[in-house]
Write an enzyme that holds these catalytic residues in place. Structure first.
Site, PDB file in Angstrom:
ATOM      1  N   HIS A 197     -17.478  35.197 -20.382  1.00  0.00           N
ATOM      2  CA  HIS A 197     -17.681  36.582 -19.937  1.00  0.00           C
ATOM      3  C   HIS A 197     -18.821  37.254 -20.679  1.00  0.00           C
ATOM      4  O   HIS A 197     -19.565  38.042 -20.113  1.00  0.00           O
ATOM      5  CB  HIS A 197     -16.411  37.398 -20.137  1.00  0.00           C
ATOM      6  CG  HIS A 197     -15.377  37.081 -19.122  1.00  0.00           C
ATOM      7  ND1 HIS A 197     -15.671  36.990 -17.786  1.00  0.00           N
ATOM      8  CD2 HIS A 197     -14.069  36.825 -19.244  1.00  0.00           C
ATOM      9  CE1 HIS A 197     -14.564  36.700 -17.139  1.00  0.00           C
ATOM     10  NE2 HIS A 197     -13.582  36.572 -17.997  1.00  0.00           N
ATOM     11  N   ARG A 304     -18.898  29.739  -4.182  1.00  0.00           N
ATOM     12  CA  ARG A 304     -17.834  28.987  -4.858  1.00  0.00           C
ATOM     13  C   ARG A 304     -16.497  29.682  -4.598  1.00  0.00           C
ATOM     14  O   ARG A 304     -16.122  30.604  -5.332  1.00  0.00           O
ATOM     15  CB  ARG A 304     -18.090  28.949  -6.366  1.00  0.00           C
ATOM     16  CG  ARG A 304     -19.274  28.091  -6.791  1.00  0.00           C
ATOM     17  CD  ARG A 304     -19.433  28.182  -8.305  1.00  0.00           C
ATOM     18  NE  ARG A 304     -20.193  27.093  -8.865  1.00  0.00           N
ATOM     19  CZ  ARG A 304     -21.437  27.226  -9.322  1.00  0.00           C
ATOM     20  NH1 ARG A 304     -22.063  28.376  -9.254  1.00  0.00           N
ATOM     21  NH2 ARG A 304     -22.061  26.183  -9.846  1.00  0.00           N
ATOM     22  N   ARG A 340     -18.411  26.885   0.291  1.00  0.00           N
ATOM     23  CA  ARG A 340     -17.892  25.607  -0.197  1.00  0.00           C
ATOM     24  C   ARG A 340     -16.374  25.683  -0.270  1.00  0.00           C
ATOM     25  O   ARG A 340     -15.823  26.657  -0.800  1.00  0.00           O
ATOM     26  CB  ARG A 340     -18.467  25.305  -1.591  1.00  0.00           C
ATOM     27  CG  ARG A 340     -18.003  23.944  -2.102  1.00  0.00           C
ATOM     28  CD  ARG A 340     -18.623  23.585  -3.421  1.00  0.00           C
ATOM     29  NE  ARG A 340     -18.071  24.366  -4.505  1.00  0.00           N
ATOM     30  CZ  ARG A 340     -18.465  24.258  -5.762  1.00  0.00           C
ATOM     31  NH1 ARG A 340     -19.441  23.420  -6.070  1.00  0.00           N
ATOM     32  NH2 ARG A 340     -17.920  24.985  -6.711  1.00  0.00           N
ATOM     33  N   ASN A 462     -25.034  19.908 -11.655  1.00  0.00           N
ATOM     34  CA  ASN A 462     -24.154  20.067 -12.821  1.00  0.00           C
ATOM     35  C   ASN A 462     -23.202  18.872 -12.931  1.00  0.00           C
ATOM     36  O   ASN A 462     -23.026  18.292 -14.004  1.00  0.00           O
ATOM     37  CB  ASN A 462     -23.325  21.352 -12.710  1.00  0.00           C
ATOM     38  CG  ASN A 462     -24.181  22.569 -12.451  1.00  0.00           C
ATOM     39  OD1 ASN A 462     -25.387  22.521 -12.651  1.00  0.00           O
ATOM     40  ND2 ASN A 462     -23.586  23.642 -11.992  1.00  0.00           N
ATOM     41  N   ARG A 473     -19.718  17.501 -19.030  1.00  0.00           N
ATOM     42  CA  ARG A 473     -20.641  18.635 -19.023  1.00  0.00           C
ATOM     43  C   ARG A 473     -20.217  19.780 -19.944  1.00  0.00           C
ATOM     44  O   ARG A 473     -21.013  20.672 -20.237  1.00  0.00           O
ATOM     45  CB  ARG A 473     -20.841  19.141 -17.582  1.00  0.00           C
ATOM     46  CG  ARG A 473     -19.655  19.810 -16.947  1.00  0.00           C
ATOM     47  CD  ARG A 473     -19.842  19.967 -15.446  1.00  0.00           C
ATOM     48  NE  ARG A 473     -19.883  21.356 -15.012  1.00  0.00           N
ATOM     49  CZ  ARG A 473     -19.844  21.755 -13.752  1.00  0.00           C
ATOM     50  NH1 ARG A 473     -19.802  20.880 -12.773  1.00  0.00           N
ATOM     51  NH2 ARG A 473     -19.875  23.010 -13.445  1.00  0.00           N
ATOM     52  N   CYS A 510     -28.063  23.056  -5.396  1.00  0.00           N
ATOM     53  CA  CYS A 510     -27.402  24.292  -5.813  1.00  0.00           C
ATOM     54  C   CYS A 510     -26.891  24.244  -7.257  1.00  0.00           C
ATOM     55  O   CYS A 510     -26.243  25.163  -7.712  1.00  0.00           O
ATOM     56  CB  CYS A 510     -26.260  24.632  -4.861  1.00  0.00           C
ATOM     57  SG  CYS A 510     -24.993  23.368  -4.813  1.00  0.00           S
TER      58      CYS A 510
HETATM   59  C1  PEP Z   1     -22.684  21.396  -9.372  1.00  0.00           C
HETATM   60  O1  PEP Z   1     -21.842  20.568  -9.732  1.00  0.00           O
HETATM   61  O2  PEP Z   1     -23.903  21.310  -9.617  1.00  0.00           O
HETATM   62  C2  PEP Z   1     -22.275  22.601  -8.630  1.00  0.00           C
HETATM   63  C3  PEP Z   1     -23.146  23.411  -8.093  1.00  0.00           C
HETATM   64  O3  PEP Z   1     -20.956  22.853  -8.532  1.00  0.00           O
HETATM   65  P1  PEP Z   1     -20.027  23.397  -9.720  1.00  0.00           P
HETATM   66  O4  PEP Z   1     -20.919  23.797 -10.865  1.00  0.00           O
HETATM   67  O5  PEP Z   1     -19.282  24.547  -9.117  1.00  0.00           O
HETATM   68  O6  PEP Z   1     -19.182  22.210  -9.994  1.00  0.00           O
HETATM   69 MG    MG Z   2     -19.901  20.510  -8.864  1.00  0.00          MG
END
Ligand code: PEP
Ligand code: MG
Length: 590
Positions: A197, A304, A340, A462, A473, A510
């Site tokens: 946050h 999302r 999504r 990501n 990650r 994205c």
């Molecule tokens: C990603 O994995 O790059 C993505 C855009 O989705 P999230 O970060 O919501 O997993």
């Molecule tokens: Mg993802």
């Protein structure tokens, strides 16, 4: 007693809100010292009452902050954070377990500390970075209660006295919201990540911030001069005169470039050789829609939807989702919104989903796997999305697809729902586009096969980087391996882009990489015509795109494909970008 800091003490954390701030540190460390002790049986009742009163006081404090915040227009969109905290104050586990521990003869603060530790452990096992960081909400509420129980008063960043760089272990959203914006030059915290946050608020208030420094509060003392470089994620404590002068120069350049950015807001994203790129916004929380409009994002490339399901005890029903989607479409107007479907796993915020604990949640019942498993919920969401497609331009995106069978299953369900809607005479877009996230190695390898089944791909870097390089990650210990410039990633992006272009389907990106101006040239060189990002990144990426050509991008990609290591790739990318746009891509000082 803290040791005197050496000149030019450099610390590297996570830069979550760009910009440079120079000033004196002000330590706002309010962690209460808890004395865990046993109590007599005769004292249990009084201790339970003391805890109950603390909960009441915490509720009163939060209500008061809420009232004050709702009077400030620019903060209103963040009120949901305070509502989340009020909800946590009613949480059965937090209250019930603490009471049980008191009944087992533990003093109130000891009992609460014990329960908070159990809750932290639960959160640590959640695989989703965003959800894991919601742990900080529980921590914030826990610390508020502990402060009340131990009598530690809140050192308010609402009256700092003078302009300062706020240094804290962690800043709760409530604290952040109470601050006097004119006095806070920047934030530095021990804890936090990109989606905490503090990070979200710092970005929306445009205050430079570096988080995740682990132990900065144990080094800093009030009044020590410091520099925050929120873009590079660097903090310099006790800077030398030369460092100070260098950062002052950088600050002036940054501020000039930021003012200059405004002129890009309503210009088209077009390269010097006239290639047009659609820059869309990622939508996570309701407030992002205003940002998307402010920065002229071309529609929403990633909505999302998991955020509709959070902080509540029952999932949103079809009508509620339909209303939420239509409201976004109404605000976006003629542009498209890519919705999504739920990307959730091991989530304690949706208790009735009854998810089991998993040993390896990142590879478990996540995203599309969960939706296909819990088909009832999936159908509710798909019906809501299909119905919303009559309110504007909607595309459906499925997360974490790893094989063709999954997309075929999804399509079958969509066809069944379409038939249902036809039968009920409910309008929807019969030609609604269907796409998949490319974020698993298998999806990359079979991209030409997947391309036959869908209308578009959207690359989620990501997760793609996490799964390709086998690097969690969210794990700071292996963060050095999480590198978008790894040759395997460049090759994966190229293979996916080529497969989409050969099949003549849409291709977008994205993940966070899409919003990083350093990579803009490579992305257009790889063949991307559509990128979706945090809306505030749109003008920054556009500024770069308008000053480069696709031909240069292609040339650069050809050279990168010959390199063997991440270091070689990133060095070449940085050099090439610095050569073209030296002011934007200044050499870091460390
Ligand atoms: C990603 O994995 O790059 C993505 C855009 O989705 P999230 O970060 O919501 O997993
Ligand atoms: Mg993802």
């Amino acid at each position: 007693m803290k040791t005197k800091l050496a000149e030019d003490t450099y610390l590297v954390g996570i830069g979550v809100s760009s910009g440079i701030a120079i000033g004196e540190a002000c330590l706002v460390d309010q962690r209460p010292l808890v004395d865990q002790s046993r109590i007599e049986a005769a004292d249990v009742e009084a201790e339970l009452q003391r805890f109950e009163q603390a909960v009441e006081r915490a509720r009163g404090q939060l209500q008061k902050i809420k009232q004050a915040v709702s009077r400030q227009k620019h903060l209103r969109e963040h009120l949901y954070i305070l509502d989340t905290h009020l909800l946590i104050l009613e949480d059965e586990m937090l209250l019930g377990e603490t009471e049980k521990a008191i009944q087992a003869h533990m003093n109130a603060e000891g009992a609460l500390t014990q329960v908070l530790e159990q809750l932290r452990a639960l959160f640590d096992n959640i695989d989703d970075e965003y959800l894991r960081e919601r742990r900080s909400d529980v921590d914030a509420v826990g610390e508020r209660l502990l402060r009340i129980l131990t009598g530690v008063s809140e050192r308010s960043i609402g009256n700092l006295g003078r302009k300062s760089l706020v240094v804290a272990h962690d800043l709760s959203p409530a604290e952040t919201m109470q601050m006097d914006r004119s006095k806070v030059l920047g934030f530095i915290t021990d804890k936090g990540g990109r989606t905490s946050h503090t990070a979200i608020l710092a970005r929306s208030l445009d205050i430079p911030a570096v988080v995740g420094l682990e132990s900065v509060t144990s080094m800093v003392y009030d009044g020590v001069p410091a520099i925050i470089d929120g873009s590079a994620g660097v903090v310099v404590l006790n800077p030398s005169e030369a460092t100070f002068k260098e950062y002052l120069k950088r600050k002036q350049t940054y501020e000039y470039l930021e003012q200059d950015l405004v002129k890009y807001y309503d210009l088209p994203a077009i390269t010097r050789d006239h290639v047009s790129i659609a820059l869309r916004g990622n939508l996570e929380i309701a407030g992002d829609i205003e940002q998307a409009r402010k920065f002229f994002a071309q529609g929403i490339g990633l909505y999302r939807t998991e955020f509709l399901y959070l902080g509540r005890t029952t999932p949103p029903d079809e009508d509620e989702q339909y209303d939420a989607y239509c409201e976004i479409l109404r605000q976006i107007g003629d542009e498209s919104v890519t919705i999504r479907t739920l990307d959730i796993g091991g989530d304690k915020f949706v208790p009735e989903l009854n998810l089991e604990d998993e040993d390896n949640p990142a590879m478990g019942l996540r995203a599309i796997r969960f939706s296909l498993y819990e088909e009832r919920l999936f159908r509710i969401q798909l019906r809501a999305i299909l119905r919303a497609s009559s309110c504007g331009r909607v595309k459906i995106l499925f997360p974490m697809i790893s094989g063709v069978a999954e997309i075929r299953d999804c399509r079958e369900i969509i066809d069944e729902i379409k038939a249902e809607l036809d039968g009920e005479g409910i309008a929807y877009d019969h030609d609604i586009e269907i796409g998949v996230m490319i974020e698993t190695p298998s999806a990359v390898m079979i991209a030409p096969l997947l391309a036959r089944e869908v209308d578009f791909f959207s690359i989620g870097t990501n997760d793609l980087i996490q799964y390709f390089l086998a690097v969690d990650r969210g794990n700071e210990h292996v963060a050095y391996l999480y590198d978008p410039m790894h040759p395997a990633i460049i090759r994966a992006l190229k293979a996916t882009c080529d497969a989409a272009n050969e099949a003549g389907i849409g291709i977008s990106m994205c993940g966070e990489v899409a919003g990083e101006p350093l990579y803009s040239l490579i992305l257009i060189g790889l063949g991307f015509r559509e990128l979706s990002m945090n809306p505030a990144c749109v003008p920054r990426v556009k500024r770069v795109l308008r000053q480069v050509s696709q031909a240069e991008g292609k040339e650069l990609v050809e050279k990168l494909l010959l390199l063997a290591t991440s270091k070689e790739v990133s060095t070449m990318v940085e050099q090439e970008m610095r050569k073209r746009l030296p002011e934007i891509f200044a050499q870091p000082l460390i």
